[in-house]
Design an enzyme around this catalytic site. Structure first.
Site, mmCIF file in Angstrom:
data_model
loop_
_atom_site.group_PDB
_atom_site.id
_atom_site.type_symbol
_atom_site.label_atom_id
_atom_site.label_comp_id
_atom_site.label_asym_id
_atom_site.label_seq_id
_atom_site.Cartn_x
_atom_site.Cartn_y
_atom_site.Cartn_z
ATOM 1 N N GLY A 18 0.820 -1.207 0.000
ATOM 2 C CA GLY A 18 0.000 0.000 0.000
ATOM 3 C C GLY A 18 0.851 1.253 0.000
ATOM 4 O O GLY A 18 1.898 1.305 0.638
ATOM 5 N N LYS A 32 19.589 11.123 -3.021
ATOM 6 C CA LYS A 32 20.567 12.141 -2.636
ATOM 7 C C LYS A 32 21.724 11.530 -1.842
ATOM 8 O O LYS A 32 22.904 11.849 -2.062
ATOM 9 C CB LYS A 32 19.886 13.229 -1.803
ATOM 10 N N ARG A 79 0.503 -4.992 -6.354
ATOM 11 C CA ARG A 79 0.456 -6.293 -5.690
ATOM 12 C C ARG A 79 1.020 -7.323 -6.656
ATOM 13 O O ARG A 79 0.675 -7.347 -7.840
ATOM 14 C CB ARG A 79 -0.985 -6.658 -5.328
ATOM 15 N N ASP A 110 5.187 -5.596 5.740
ATOM 16 C CA ASP A 110 5.762 -6.907 6.023
ATOM 17 C C ASP A 110 5.886 -7.785 4.781
ATOM 18 O O ASP A 110 6.869 -8.514 4.622
ATOM 19 C CB ASP A 110 4.974 -7.624 7.128
ATOM 20 N N THR A 132 4.411 2.120 5.611
ATOM 21 C CA THR A 132 3.011 1.703 5.714
ATOM 22 C C THR A 132 2.284 2.606 6.690
ATOM 23 O O THR A 132 2.823 2.921 7.754
ATOM 24 C CB THR A 132 2.888 0.238 6.185
ATOM 25 N N ASP A 134 -0.141 1.791 8.455
ATOM 26 C CA ASP A 134 -0.710 0.992 9.549
ATOM 27 C C ASP A 134 0.166 0.949 10.795
ATOM 28 O O ASP A 134 -0.313 0.567 11.872
ATOM 29 C CB ASP A 134 -0.965 -0.437 9.082
ATOM 30 N N ASP A 136 2.414 -1.160 11.467
ATOM 31 C CA ASP A 136 2.400 -2.559 11.910
ATOM 32 C C ASP A 136 3.726 -3.284 11.679
ATOM 33 O O ASP A 136 3.766 -4.517 11.637
ATOM 34 C CB ASP A 136 1.254 -3.319 11.243
ATOM 35 N N ARG A 161 -17.093 15.051 14.697
ATOM 36 C CA ARG A 161 -17.582 15.456 16.027
ATOM 37 C C ARG A 161 -18.448 16.719 15.919
ATOM 38 O O ARG A 161 -19.464 16.840 16.618
ATOM 39 C CB ARG A 161 -16.400 15.702 16.965
ATOM 40 N N ARG A 178 -5.353 -2.339 8.974
ATOM 41 C CA ARG A 178 -5.375 -3.768 8.692
ATOM 42 C C ARG A 178 -5.767 -4.483 9.968
ATOM 43 O O ARG A 178 -6.900 -4.349 10.413
ATOM 44 C CB ARG A 178 -4.040 -4.246 8.106
ATOM 45 N N SER A 223 -22.815 14.124 22.179
ATOM 46 C CA SER A 223 -22.321 13.276 21.093
ATOM 47 C C SER A 223 -21.472 12.146 21.666
ATOM 48 O O SER A 223 -20.949 12.246 22.778
ATOM 49 C CB SER A 223 -21.483 14.085 20.095
#
Length: 330
Positions: A18, A32, A79, A110, A132, A134, A136, A161, A178, A223
């Site tokens: 991604g 550079k 991918r 990963d 990434t 995420d 992760d 909000r 993910r 809220s």
């Protein structure tokens, strides 16, 4: 694998998986730093797919300068599950050998790291950079892309909000990650969300209903915001309908989707990307390979790729529970 210092003359760069803000900043920094160290930098277009197909071009300083403040990856990503096949990886090595490129820096998650490790085992000098949104990659406190994605999420939840308060609503907001809860946890704390739900603290719908009922009907809040990591629940719309039916509180769901991926990388994103990328070139010039770079306690470190992938994920359950209590107070 160790090689003689400065044995490499050419280095290629690819982005995989991604896209993430800061990838372009990282590409620029690698180019550079490579020239600074006397190396010839090349760009691989469309990730591992482009590597196998030989879409490898000399890097232009003008081009990389142009993209430093843009999100995404200007050398594209794709991918490419076929890379798991040995004959496909050998084709990739053949393409690099043809252009006399001895080293490859891979920016990705990963899955991208696994690809870099496989190339390392067949003689390509590789370094992995954590790219990434995420967050992760557990061998690094922060990944390239996380800071900007977090800012995008926080900005959008603030807007959500506003409208939730205007209509006395509960809104469930699904964020990316993910199966990692970092974006949900950080954004939930930053925006004062009443509930943060990740894979490690998945709540029964009945318990969510009780929280909303208490917050809106007993404490009379104007809220409630509930932040949920993707893949935790199959259908947020059904949960929203259940909450509304059981509590009589107007409830909606909002899936932020791909707007979390794009955007101008923040200053911190660019700083981290530059630091990691320059370090990658230094390691290659020092004769090292098969490593993944991370930022731990604000210090750069490099671990063998497989060791980096085996690092345990941080646990957020205590933090989530603490802020649930804090943010559910009147």
């Amino acid at each position: 694998m160790i090689m003689e210092k400065n044995a490499i003359k050419r280095v290629a760069i690819l982005t995989s998986g991604g896209d993430a803000p800061g990838m372009n900043s990282s590409i620029r920094a690698i180019v550079k730093a490579a020239r600074w160290k006397g190396l010839e930098p090349y760009l691989v277009y469309e990730g591992y797919k482009g590597l196998v197909e030989g879409d490898i071009r000399p890097a232009s300083d003008i081009e990389v300068d142009r993209y430093i403040n843009q999100g995404g990856t200007f050398i594209y990503s794709a991918r490419f599950p076929e890379f798991k096949e040995e004959k496909v990886r050998l084709k990739a090595k053949e393409q690099l050998d043809k252009k006399q490129i001895q080293a490859l820096i891979v920016i990705g998650g990963d899955g991208s790291y696994h690809g870099a490790q496989l190339l390392h085992t067949i003689g390509i000098k590789t370094i992995g950079l954590p790219g990434t949104i995420d967050n992760d990659i557990s061998s690094s406190d922060y990944t390239i892309g996380f800071f900007t994605a977090l800012e995008s999420i926080v900005s959008n939840i603030d807007r959500i909000r506003d409208t939730a308060r205007s209509h006395h609503r509960c809104i469930l907001v699904e964020v990316m990650g993910r199966y990692a809860g970092d974006l949900a946890v950080y954004s939930g704390i930053a925006t004062g969300a009443e509930l943060i739900i990740t894979a490690e603290n998945k709540m029964a719908i009945e318990d969510i209903v009780k929280v909303v009922d208490h917050q809106m009907n007993k404490l009379k809040k104007d809220s409630v915001i509930i932040i949920v990591t993707e893949h935790v629940y199959e259908n947020l719309k059904e949960i929203a309908q259940k909450i509304q039916t059981e509590t009589n509180v107007d409830t909606r769901e909002s899936i932020l989707g791909h707007l979390q991926r794009g955007g101008t990388p923040t200053g911190m994103e660019r700083y981290v990307a530059a630091q990691m990328s320059t370090y990658a070139i230094e390691l290659l010039c020092d004769g090292q390979s098969g490593l993944a770079i991370g930022l731990v306690n604000n210090k750069l470190q490099a671990l063998p790729i497989l060791e980096a992938l085996a690092q345990p994920r941080p646990k957020y359950i205590e933090l989530i529970n603490k802020y649930a209590k804090i943010n559910q107070e009147k």
